[in-house]
Write a protein that holds these residues in place. Sequence first.
Motif, PDB file in Angstrom:
ATOM      1  N   LYS A 238       1.166   7.195   9.313  1.00  0.00           N
ATOM      2  CA  LYS A 238       1.057   6.024  10.185  1.00  0.00           C
ATOM      3  C   LYS A 238       2.220   5.901  11.158  1.00  0.00           C
ATOM      4  O   LYS A 238       2.142   5.159  12.133  1.00  0.00           O
ATOM      5  CB  LYS A 238       0.986   4.750   9.336  1.00  0.00           C
ATOM      6  CG  LYS A 238      -0.262   4.635   8.483  1.00  0.00           C
ATOM      7  CD  LYS A 238      -0.259   3.317   7.722  1.00  0.00           C
ATOM      8  CE  LYS A 238      -1.523   3.153   6.904  1.00  0.00           C
ATOM      9  NZ  LYS A 238      -1.515   1.858   6.158  1.00  0.00           N
ATOM     10  N   GLY A 239       3.323   6.610  10.866  1.00  0.00           N
ATOM     11  CA  GLY A 239       4.491   6.488  11.728  1.00  0.00           C
ATOM     12  C   GLY A 239       5.162   5.132  11.611  1.00  0.00           C
ATOM     13  O   GLY A 239       5.636   4.581  12.602  1.00  0.00           O
ATOM     14  N   THR A 240       5.215   4.587  10.358  1.00  0.00           N
ATOM     15  CA  THR A 240       5.783   3.252  10.154  1.00  0.00           C
ATOM     16  C   THR A 240       6.845   3.283   9.057  1.00  0.00           C
ATOM     17  O   THR A 240       6.857   4.177   8.199  1.00  0.00           O
ATOM     18  CB  THR A 240       4.692   2.246   9.747  1.00  0.00           C
ATOM     19  OG1 THR A 240       4.057   2.696   8.531  1.00  0.00           O
ATOM     20  CG2 THR A 240       3.658   2.105  10.844  1.00  0.00           C
ATOM     21  N   LEU A 241       7.725   2.278   9.094  1.00  0.00           N
ATOM     22  CA  LEU A 241       8.726   2.051   8.054  1.00  0.00           C
ATOM     23  C   LEU A 241       8.486   0.663   7.474  1.00  0.00           C
ATOM     24  O   LEU A 241       8.426  -0.327   8.218  1.00  0.00           O
ATOM     25  CB  LEU A 241      10.154   2.115   8.622  1.00  0.00           C
ATOM     26  CG  LEU A 241      10.907   3.446   8.459  1.00  0.00           C
ATOM     27  CD1 LEU A 241      10.295   4.476   9.401  1.00  0.00           C
ATOM     28  CD2 LEU A 241      12.381   3.260   8.741  1.00  0.00           C
ATOM     29  N   THR A 242       8.319   0.587   6.145  1.00  0.00           N
ATOM     30  CA  THR A 242       8.221  -0.696   5.443  1.00  0.00           C
ATOM     31  C   THR A 242       9.573  -0.966   4.805  1.00  0.00           C
ATOM     32  O   THR A 242      10.108  -0.112   4.094  1.00  0.00           O
ATOM     33  CB  THR A 242       7.124  -0.654   4.374  1.00  0.00           C
ATOM     34  OG1 THR A 242       5.881  -0.312   4.997  1.00  0.00           O
ATOM     35  CG2 THR A 242       6.990  -2.011   3.698  1.00  0.00           C
ATOM     36  N   VAL A 262       8.414   3.961  13.708  1.00  0.00           N
ATOM     37  CA  VAL A 262       9.505   4.929  13.742  1.00  0.00           C
ATOM     38  C   VAL A 262      10.196   4.886  15.101  1.00  0.00           C
ATOM     39  O   VAL A 262      11.431   5.015  15.192  1.00  0.00           O
ATOM     40  CB  VAL A 262       8.967   6.343  13.441  1.00  0.00           C
ATOM     41  CG1 VAL A 262      10.059   7.380  13.637  1.00  0.00           C
ATOM     42  CG2 VAL A 262       8.423   6.414  12.019  1.00  0.00           C
ATOM     43  N   GLU A 263       9.432   4.677  16.178  1.00  0.00           N
ATOM     44  CA  GLU A 263      10.027   4.602  17.513  1.00  0.00           C
ATOM     45  C   GLU A 263      10.984   3.416  17.625  1.00  0.00           C
ATOM     46  O   GLU A 263      12.063   3.517  18.239  1.00  0.00           O
ATOM     47  CB  GLU A 263       8.929   4.494  18.576  1.00  0.00           C
ATOM     48  CG  GLU A 263       8.103   5.770  18.778  1.00  0.00           C
ATOM     49  CD  GLU A 263       7.087   5.984  17.668  1.00  0.00           C
ATOM     50  OE1 GLU A 263       6.871   5.044  16.866  1.00  0.00           O
ATOM     51  OE2 GLU A 263       6.525   7.099  17.590  1.00  0.00           O
ATOM     52  N   ARG A 322       5.224  10.812   2.436  1.00  0.00           N
ATOM     53  CA  ARG A 322       6.057   9.615   2.475  1.00  0.00           C
ATOM     54  C   ARG A 322       7.500   9.988   2.177  1.00  0.00           C
ATOM     55  O   ARG A 322       7.781  11.079   1.695  1.00  0.00           O
ATOM     56  CB  ARG A 322       5.590   8.572   1.435  1.00  0.00           C
ATOM     57  CG  ARG A 322       4.201   8.017   1.679  1.00  0.00           C
ATOM     58  CD  ARG A 322       3.803   7.067   0.545  1.00  0.00           C
ATOM     59  NE  ARG A 322       2.473   6.542   0.732  1.00  0.00           N
ATOM     60  CZ  ARG A 322       2.199   5.421   1.410  1.00  0.00           C
ATOM     61  NH1 ARG A 322       3.196   4.724   1.938  1.00  0.00           N
ATOM     62  NH2 ARG A 322       0.960   4.989   1.539  1.00  0.00           N
ATOM     63  N   ALA A 323       8.393   9.046   2.450  1.00  0.00           N
ATOM     64  CA  ALA A 323       9.791   9.159   2.039  1.00  0.00           C
ATOM     65  C   ALA A 323      10.232   7.777   1.572  1.00  0.00           C
ATOM     66  O   ALA A 323       9.891   6.762   2.185  1.00  0.00           O
ATOM     67  CB  ALA A 323      10.671   9.644   3.184  1.00  0.00           C
ATOM     68  N   THR A 324      10.949   7.743   0.469  1.00  0.00           N
ATOM     69  CA  THR A 324      11.428   6.484  -0.092  1.00  0.00           C
ATOM     70  C   THR A 324      12.935   6.568  -0.259  1.00  0.00           C
ATOM     71  O   THR A 324      13.453   7.591  -0.718  1.00  0.00           O
ATOM     72  CB  THR A 324      10.776   6.201  -1.459  1.00  0.00           C
ATOM     73  OG1 THR A 324       9.358   6.221  -1.305  1.00  0.00           O
ATOM     74  CG2 THR A 324      11.191   4.845  -1.988  1.00  0.00           C
ATOM     75  N   GLY A 325      13.634   5.504   0.102  1.00  0.00           N
ATOM     76  CA  GLY A 325      15.079   5.558  -0.002  1.00  0.00           C
ATOM     77  C   GLY A 325      15.729   4.195  -0.003  1.00  0.00           C
ATOM     78  O   GLY A 325      15.061   3.159  -0.012  1.00  0.00           O
TER      79      GLY A 325
END
Length: 688
Positions: A238-242, A262-263, A322-325
């Motif tokens: 989706k190109g999003t950060l939650t 992300v932009e 995904r990436a989680t951090g």
Amino acid sequence: MWPEIVATASVSAALISTSIWLTTRRRLGESVREIEDLANSSLIIEEERRMLELIANGAALNEVFDTLIHAIERISPRALCTVMLLDEEECRFLSLVSGPSLPAVYVQALKGGLPIGPDIGACGSAAFRNETIIVEDISTDYRFAEARDFVLSHGLRSCWSQPIRGSRNNVLGTFAMYHRYIATPRADELRMARAAAQLAGNAIERIRAEKALRETSRRLSLAERVARFGVWEANFAKGTLTISEGTAAILEFPAEKRELTVEEFDAMIHSEDLQALKDSADPANCHAETVQNEFRVMLPSGSMRWIRSVWRFELQDGTAARATGAMIDITEEKRLLEQSQEGRAAAEKSARAARQAERLEQDRKAILELVAKDRPLDQIVKTMAQAVASHLPGSLCSIQIEVEDAARISAHPNFPEPMAGVLERIPMEALRATRSSEPIANLSSDPAWLRLVDESAPRQRYRAVPILRDDRTTGMIVSFFDEDCPDGKTEQKLLESWGQFASLAVERRGLYEQLSFRAQYDSLTGLLNRAALYERLDAQIARTSAEGCDLAVIYLDLDHFKEINDRFGHAAGDKVLQAVARCIRQNIRHTDLAARLGGDEFVVILPGVGDRHEAGRLADLVSQAIAAADLGNGDLPVGASYGISIYPDDGCDMDTLLTVADEGMYRAKLRRRGTRPVRTTVPALVGV
């Protein structure tokens, strides 16, 4: 004679026809009732689904119960239903939550509170006795003596009240059905009332659990804000950060903004750091399990902040989906490092700052990883104590944290034993935090500490910062040193930043342990719960089968336990169950597993035992310990009956082994019926 025979035959035929007609009508009536019961059950199931949807959508308690009552009143059109809740703190008063069909004046009166007691109306009596109360005629029933005229003035003539119980059989409130005529409930009506009370109980516990979960989430968000810490998740498709509330606070976003593109995030990154961050976020360039970045962000206010982020990829079909951090604001840390370099020679400052920055980076990374992986708190505390001491040269560092049951976790590397021993004995509230360095004698007024200071204290000054949990001090980080350095404020702030890190670790670890314990252990006895028992027994059977070992199962049930609840109340029964759990733990081997199935039923798994006599000997030890235990004041007998199953003689799967042991216990209980076990005592709880 023929006329008589004909007349007799006619009468017999009429009787037979009448009998057939009555039988057919009775069966038809039963079929109709069965169809009605089935329809009502379907309606109740549908209403339960609707209630769960309302709860999931955050509906108020009265809205949920209004939905339930409207459904019951559609099934029983002449009934007027109410739901009343027992106050959580003192459990002495009922207050009306829902009664949409009752007169407004009557509803207002019930909202004012109804005391509970053995003979106070239908609802007050049901809540006090924890049993169904049926009042067929309010005008003549002694339980309505004080409120009879008021109730009758609103046209209410009968009332049936069913206690609403929780999962531990504790009373949460009442569900009542009023009628405007004298009435005796049918069996199906009582079943409907019980079903409604059960649905109400489930709804109450679920709403209260979600309320507790929201409170826990609020405290975790507070810890994030205090530590300038937050978590995030990237969705590459989706190109999003939650982001969490803590991350939103770091980035100066409104609390309600939890998603950005992300932009949008890239536009905030300092131009000198953006390419390196993008390279590390490319799965093709990443070979490490965990990725760490430090970068600068330009905030909406125009200020610049340093961020450290630790994260990892989540693969799906071999592709990073995904990436989680987690990220933390390290601007203050950067500023402290810069301040520590001032006033020294350029070459010395450069070399020392480089070494210190490297060590600090490694230590922060190690602690962040321990917190993120939910490592044991004592391991986190030990690592942090060593890190703090290494960043404050020439000092001794001690970290003290109180956990449950007044236990304490302590870490003090390189401490003299007398000093460490005295620190561990000083109450946490007697330790004094500082805003700058102070004489070591000011740490505590405890006599043992003052004697140690006078005799052999290895340092003369100290700094101390609190470790917080739920906004209260639960621990302390203390640094001891000989002389204050020229830049003491920097050391104080560095210590405070470690205090914030420790607060976050304690909060996160406490939440993990609480959730983990609730998932596996019975909250009353501390033994394994039913779900954990099934999981462990299944695993033990698989291991036993693979290794060719033996296994025995003991199914244990208390005798005469109902008498304890009836005479002394459920609080006393709970104490007996806790004492029985202690007896089981004290009389089984350390390799055995004990669980509470529910009520007064317990199961013990005996790995390595394949002999029925040996299993019986161990079961006898437990049952004798229960019979001989001193459980308090009172005079009711408590004993235990048990059954045994052996793998693989009695079965090769979990259900069969439990069933065989349960049947054995039931046969033992039947043999003992009519006898009394060895006398023991139960708690006599006055006023419970």
